[in-house]
Design an enzyme around this catalytic site. Structure first.
Site, short mmCIF file in Angstrom:
data_model
loop_
_atom_site.label_atom_id
_atom_site.label_comp_id
_atom_site.label_asym_id
_atom_site.label_seq_id
_atom_site.Cartn_x
_atom_site.Cartn_y
_atom_site.Cartn_z
N LYS A 1 0.85 -1.20 0.00
CA LYS A 1 0.00 0.00 0.00
C LYS A 1 0.88 1.24 0.00
O LYS A 1 1.82 1.36 0.80
CB LYS A 1 -0.90 0.01 1.24
CG LYS A 1 -1.80 1.25 1.32
CD LYS A 1 -2.84 1.11 2.42
CE LYS A 1 -2.45 1.72 3.73
NZ LYS A 1 -2.44 3.18 3.76
N ASP B 1 -3.55 4.37 -1.77
CA ASP B 1 -4.49 4.83 -0.73
C ASP B 1 -4.45 6.35 -0.67
O ASP B 1 -3.91 6.94 0.26
CB ASP B 1 -4.08 4.21 0.61
CG ASP B 1 -5.08 4.50 1.72
OD1 ASP B 1 -6.21 4.91 1.41
OD2 ASP B 1 -4.70 4.31 2.89
N LYS C 1 -7.37 8.20 -1.16
CA LYS C 1 -8.71 8.64 -0.72
C LYS C 1 -9.20 9.85 -1.53
O LYS C 1 -9.34 10.96 -1.02
CB LYS C 1 -8.68 8.97 0.77
CG LYS C 1 -8.31 7.79 1.65
CD LYS C 1 -8.40 8.12 3.12
CE LYS C 1 -8.06 6.94 4.00
NZ LYS C 1 -6.64 6.58 3.99
N ASP D 1 -13.44 14.72 -5.06
CA ASP D 1 -13.41 16.00 -5.79
C ASP D 1 -14.64 15.99 -6.70
O ASP D 1 -15.47 15.08 -6.62
CB ASP D 1 -12.10 16.09 -6.60
CG ASP D 1 -11.66 17.54 -6.82
OD1 ASP D 1 -12.50 18.35 -7.25
OD2 ASP D 1 -10.49 17.85 -6.57
N THR E 1 -12.08 6.19 10.65
CA THR E 1 -12.26 5.56 11.96
C THR E 1 -11.86 6.48 13.11
O THR E 1 -12.10 6.18 14.26
CB THR E 1 -11.47 4.24 12.06
OG1 THR E 1 -10.14 4.50 11.63
CG2 THR E 1 -12.09 3.17 11.20
N ARG F 1 3.35 -0.75 10.59
CA ARG F 1 4.46 -0.81 11.54
C ARG F 1 4.84 -2.19 12.07
O ARG F 1 6.03 -2.45 12.22
CB ARG F 1 4.20 0.18 12.68
CG ARG F 1 4.34 1.61 12.18
CD ARG F 1 3.69 2.61 13.11
NE ARG F 1 2.24 2.50 13.07
CZ ARG F 1 1.40 3.30 13.73
NH1 ARG F 1 1.88 4.26 14.49
NH2 ARG F 1 0.10 3.14 13.63
O1 C5P Z 1 1.29 0.98 11.01
P1 C5P Z 1 -0.15 0.54 10.93
O2 C5P Z 1 -0.29 -0.97 10.84
O3 C5P Z 1 -1.00 1.14 12.02
O4 C5P Z 1 -0.63 1.11 9.53
C1 C5P Z 1 -1.93 1.07 9.13
C2 C5P Z 1 -2.07 1.68 7.76
O5 C5P Z 1 -3.45 1.72 7.45
C3 C5P Z 1 -1.58 3.11 7.64
O6 C5P Z 1 -1.06 3.27 6.32
C4 C5P Z 1 -2.81 3.95 7.83
O7 C5P Z 1 -2.82 5.13 7.09
C5 C5P Z 1 -3.89 3.05 7.30
N1 C5P Z 1 -5.20 3.28 7.94
C6 C5P Z 1 -5.43 3.17 9.29
N2 C5P Z 1 -6.68 3.34 9.82
C7 C5P Z 1 -7.67 3.66 9.03
C8 C5P Z 1 -7.46 3.80 7.67
C9 C5P Z 1 -6.20 3.59 7.14
O8 C5P Z 1 -4.52 2.86 10.04
N3 C5P Z 1 -8.86 3.81 9.57
#
Ligand code: C5P
Length: 247
Positions: free
Chosen positions: A39, A66, A68, A71, A127, A218
Site C-alpha cells: 500500500k 491509498d 482517498k 473531488d 475511523t 508498523r
Molecule cells: O502501522 P499501521 O499498521 O497502524 O498502519 C496502518 C495503515 O493503514 C496506515 O497506512 C494507515 O494510514 C492506514 N489506515 C489506518 N486506519 C484507518 C485507515 C487507514 O490505520 N482507519
C-alpha cells in the site's frame, strides 16, 4: 473480488509508510517474496512514491494506492484513469455517491480501454470519527449509521470493496454481498506494539470476522526482521482460514 485471492499471502497488504522512494525500495527488497501486495499512501505517494507503482507491478507485486480521492466527478474520473494506467490494483475514494459514481465509471472505461484491473475501495467514515465528530462536521447521522448507509450505497453504485475497521467488519459482512471485499487496517499480531491505533485486532480474529485483506504497517516495516514478521502474519492468516467454517 475474493476470486483474486489465491493464497493466504495474497491477503496481506504491507503499508509502505516510509518517507521516500529509497527507503521504500530498500524495504521491498528486504521483504522479497514474503510480501506480494503493498500500500502506498499520502506519505510515500506525495514523496514521489507513485513512480514505484509501475516497477512494483512489473516485478509481480500488486499495489493499493491509498489516496482517498474526493473531488468533482470529472476530476475524480481523470485521477482514476491515471492510476489505472499505472497498473494499481486498489484505489481508495471517499464514500460520497457522486465521487463513487465517477470512480466506478472511470474504472469501467479503463478496463475497456486498457484492460486495467483497478478496483475501487470506498472509505465510509474515517475511523478517527465518532458521533460527535460527525455532528460537528454537519452530519445528522452518527458515525456507525453513516458507515452502514455509505457501505450500502457503495455496493449499489458498483464499488469493489470497503475499507473498514475490524470492529465494523462483522456487521458489514452481514449486510453486503460476499463479493464486496473488506480491507482492514489496525491489525496487530499478538504481542506487538499498538502504536496510535485505538481499536486493534489480531490477524486471526480479523479473518474470523470476514475480512478479506489485512493492511499492516508498523508491525512489519518496523520489525527487527520484517520478513519474519510478514511470514508470521501469513501463517496466522492461513491457520485462521483453515479453522473458518465454509460459508
Ligand atoms: O502501522 P499501521 O499498521 O497502524 O498502519 C496502518 C495503515 O493503514 C496506515 O497506512 C494507515 O494510514 C492506514 N489506515 C489506518 N486506519 C484507518 C485507515 C487507514 O490505520 N482507519
Amino acid at each position: 473480488m475474493t476470486q483474486d485471492i489465491v493464497t493466504p499471502r495474497d491477503r496481506l497488504i504491507v503499508a509502505l509508510d516510509v518517507p521516500d522512494v529509497a527507503a521504500a525500495q530498500a524495504m521491498v527488497a528486504r521483504l522479497g517474496d514474503s510480501v506480494s501486495f503493498y500500500k502506498i499512501g499520502y506519505q510515500l505517494g506525495y514523496a514521489g512514491g507513485l513512480s514505484m507503482v509501475g516497477d512494483l507491478v512489473r516485478s509481480g507485486k500488486r499495489v493499493f494506492v491509498d489516496l482517498k480521492l474526493h473531488d468533482i466527478g470529472n476530476t475524480v474520473a481523470n485521477g482514476v484513469a491515471s492510476l489505472a494506467r499505472l497498473g494499481a490494483t486498489f484505489l481508495t475514494v471517499h464514500a460520497y455517491p457522486q465521487t463513487m459514481k465517477a470512480a466506478v465509471a472511470a474504472r469501467d472505461a479503463s478496463r475497456q480501454k486498457t484492460g486495467s484491473s483497478l478496483k475501487i475501495l470506498a472509505v465510509t467514515v474515517l475511523t478517527s470519527y465518532n458521533d460527535e465528530d460527525a455532528h460537528e462536521a454537519g452530519y445528522r447521522l452518527g458515525a456507525s449509521e453513516m458507515v452502514d448507509m455509505r457501505a450500502r450505497q457503495a455496493q449499489a453504485i458498483g464499488v469493489d470493496g470497503i475499507v473498514c475497521s475490524a470492529e465494523e467488519a462483522e456487521n458489514l459482512r452481514r449486510i453486503l454481498r460476499p463479493d464486496i471485499a473488506l480491507v482492514t487496517p489496525g491489525i496487530r499480531p499478538a504481542g506487538s506494539a499498538v502504536g496510535d491505533q485505538k481499536r486493534v485486532m489480531t490477524p486471526a480474529r480479523a479473518i474470523a470476522s470476514g475480512v478479506d485483506y489485512l493492511v499492516v504497517g508498523r508491525p512489519v516495516i518496523e520489525a527487527d526482521d520484517p520478513r519474519a514478521a510478514a511470514d508470521a502474519i501469513v501463517a496466522e492468516i492461513a491457520a485462521a482460514l483453515s479453522e473458518k467454517p465454509v460459508a
